[in-house]
Design a protein around this motif. Structure first.
Motif, PDB file in Angstrom:
ATOM      1  N   ARG A 328       1.024  -1.291   0.005  1.00 47.85           N
ATOM      2  CA  ARG A 328      -0.043   0.083   0.078  1.00 47.85           C
ATOM      3  C   ARG A 328       1.059   1.284   0.041  1.00 47.85           C
ATOM      4  O   ARG A 328       0.577   2.299  -0.715  1.00 47.85           O
ATOM      5  CB  ARG A 328      -0.933   0.005   1.348  1.00 47.85           C
ATOM      6  N   ARG A 331       2.801   1.708  -3.459  1.00 46.68           N
ATOM      7  CA  ARG A 331       1.382   2.339  -4.215  1.00 46.68           C
ATOM      8  C   ARG A 331       1.101   3.642  -4.194  1.00 46.68           C
ATOM      9  O   ARG A 331       0.950   4.511  -5.133  1.00 46.68           O
ATOM     10  CB  ARG A 331      -0.122   1.628  -4.421  1.00 46.68           C
ATOM     11  N   THR A 332       1.016   4.111  -2.776  1.00 48.10           N
ATOM     12  CA  THR A 332       0.674   5.443  -2.591  1.00 48.10           C
ATOM     13  C   THR A 332       1.864   6.350  -2.931  1.00 48.10           C
ATOM     14  O   THR A 332       1.498   7.326  -3.732  1.00 48.10           O
ATOM     15  CB  THR A 332       0.620   5.565  -0.923  1.00 48.10           C
ATOM     16  N   HIS A 335       1.669   6.706  -6.715  1.00 48.30           N
ATOM     17  CA  HIS A 335       0.613   7.487  -7.297  1.00 48.30           C
ATOM     18  C   HIS A 335       1.249   8.851  -6.871  1.00 48.30           C
ATOM     19  O   HIS A 335       1.082   9.946  -7.810  1.00 48.30           O
ATOM     20  CB  HIS A 335      -0.535   7.341  -6.421  1.00 48.30           C
ATOM     21  N   LEU A 336       1.876   9.166  -5.782  1.00 47.65           N
ATOM     22  CA  LEU A 336       2.434  10.282  -5.540  1.00 47.65           C
ATOM     23  C   LEU A 336       3.570  11.017  -6.558  1.00 47.65           C
ATOM     24  O   LEU A 336       3.635  12.112  -6.984  1.00 47.65           O
ATOM     25  CB  LEU A 336       2.933  10.552  -3.961  1.00 47.65           C
TER      26      LEU A 336
END
Length: 402
Positions: A328, A331-332, A335-336
């Motif tokens: 997670r 992924r975070t 994305h950032l």
């Protein structure tokens, strides 16, 4: 009247005796109460001799009366009976002896005796002799029991036999005394005091069988009640049967309804104690077994919990959680970064679009004066002034022509 005598002028004994007799003759007849201790009725004699005793103060007086006076109460009066005598004091000079000549004898009634006992009971209760906080606890298993009873009496037999049936090892220190009559009170008091002084005696039983109110009077005597109250050893009263209640029952540490009941209350039953011990052992075994079973079930339940069967499962679950959190986070963070890259690209495009270089790429040039100032208007230059022209691929010099 006082006599004038001295060591040099004494008076004879006979004169003293006659003077005492004269003084006593002047006394009138009086009513006297007491207990008959000795009674002499000689066959054919016209005079009856008896001794009247005060049990409370241990004082006695001789009494004489005509046979006809005594015969009126002969059927209801005997040794040990309490009577009221109307008599005149007499002095027998030859022997120097005081006596009473009775003109009338009345037995003290039961109702009057009970009233006096009730008055004595209230008086002793007011002193606190019957208070419950004075009562002492009897020992669970007395090693030596003091017994005060009549010689070879049923009360003595009941106490000894029932006590030994209940606990064969029990020992007794027996004092046989009269339990009724004129000599009962002093001898019972003496026996109680003797047993109280013995350090090995754990409890004292005063026992007597049933009887009439008059027969039980010694056990309501104030002297005996006070002697029992002063005892350091616990005292059990076993006088009479259930309806009988002399004052000794109130001052004793424990009242037994009968001598047999006294043996049961003082001595534990060995059979009952063994049964009680067996029941307690069984109860303790059940409690311990129940406790062990409960703890065993608790341990079994704890062992069957998933965390105890496979302890690594907790690590695996935490590993999965850490992996999920790590994924997670990746992924975070991706994305950032993607969003930041996109924003940077857009910003770069805007910067490129707005950059002067981009304008020069489209064929424009920037004119600068010798001092580096950018020419923005034709009015800012003069004829023949040299300017520097910057283009996309370099720069060159130009001259302003008119």
């Amino acid at each position: 009247m006082a006599l004038n005598t001295s060591a040099d002028a004494p008076i004879p004994v006979g004169q003293v005796s006659r003077l005492i007799g004269g003084w006593i003759d002047r006394l009138g007849a009086v009513w006297v109460e007491g207990q008959i201790t000795q009674l002499s009725r000689r066959t054919g004699a016209g005079v009856v001799f008896l001794t009247l005793r005060d049990p409370s103060h241990d004082i006695s007086l001789s009494v004489t009366c005509r046979r006809a006076v005594f015969d009126r109460v002969a059927d209801i009066v005997s040794e040990g009976a309490r009577v009221v005598v109307h008599a005149k004091p007499e002095w027998y000079a030859p022997r120097g002896q005081l006596s009473l000549r009775a003109a009338e004898i009345k037995p003290v009634g039961v109702g009057e005796l009970l009233a006096r006992l009730e008055q004595l009971k209230k008086s002793l209760a007011a002193e606190g002799l019957f208070a419950l906080d004075r009562k002492r606890q009897l020992p669970f298993l007395p090693q030596l029991i003091g017994l005060v009873s009549g010689r070879a009496s049923a009360a003595e037999r009941d106490v000894l036999e029932n006590a030994r049936l209940r606990w064969p090892a029990v020992r007794f220190e027996v004092r046989n005394v009269p339990v009724q009559g004129v000599h009962a009170v002093p001898q019972v008091v003496q026996a109680v005091k003797e047993l109280d002084t013995l350090p090995d005696v754990d409890v004292i039983i005063v026992a007597r069988g049933g009887g009439s109110v008059e027969d039980l009077l010694p056990f309501s005597d104030e002297q005996l009640v006070r002697a029992v109250a002063a005892c350091r050893t616990p005292v059990v009263s076993a006088i009479g049967h259930e309806p009988d209640s002399p004052l000794l029952d109130l001052v004793a540490d424990l009242r037994a309804s009968t001598p047999t009941d006294a043996a049961k209350k003082v001595v534990p039953d060995v059979g009952e104690e063994l049964t009680r011990i067996r029941h307690l052992r069984e109860r303790a075994l059940r409690c311990v077994t129940g406790l062990l079973d409960r703890e065993e079930r608790g341990l079994a339940a704890a062992r069957h919990r998933p965390c105890m069967e496979r302890p690594q499962r907790m690590v695996e679950e935490r590993e999965e959680q850490v992996a999920a959190l790590l994924e997670r986070g990746r992924r975070t963070l991706g994305h950032l970064l993607d969003r930041a890259d996109s924003e940077l690209t857009h910003t770069l495009a805007r910067v490129v679009a707005l950059s002067p270089a981009a304008t020069l790429e489209r064929g424009y040039a920037v004119l600068q004066r010798a001092d580096g100032a950018v020419v923005r208007s034709a009015d800012e230059v003069t004829a023949e002034e040299k300017l520097r022209a910057r283009v996309a691929e370099g720069e060159f010099t130009v001259r302003v022509t008119p």
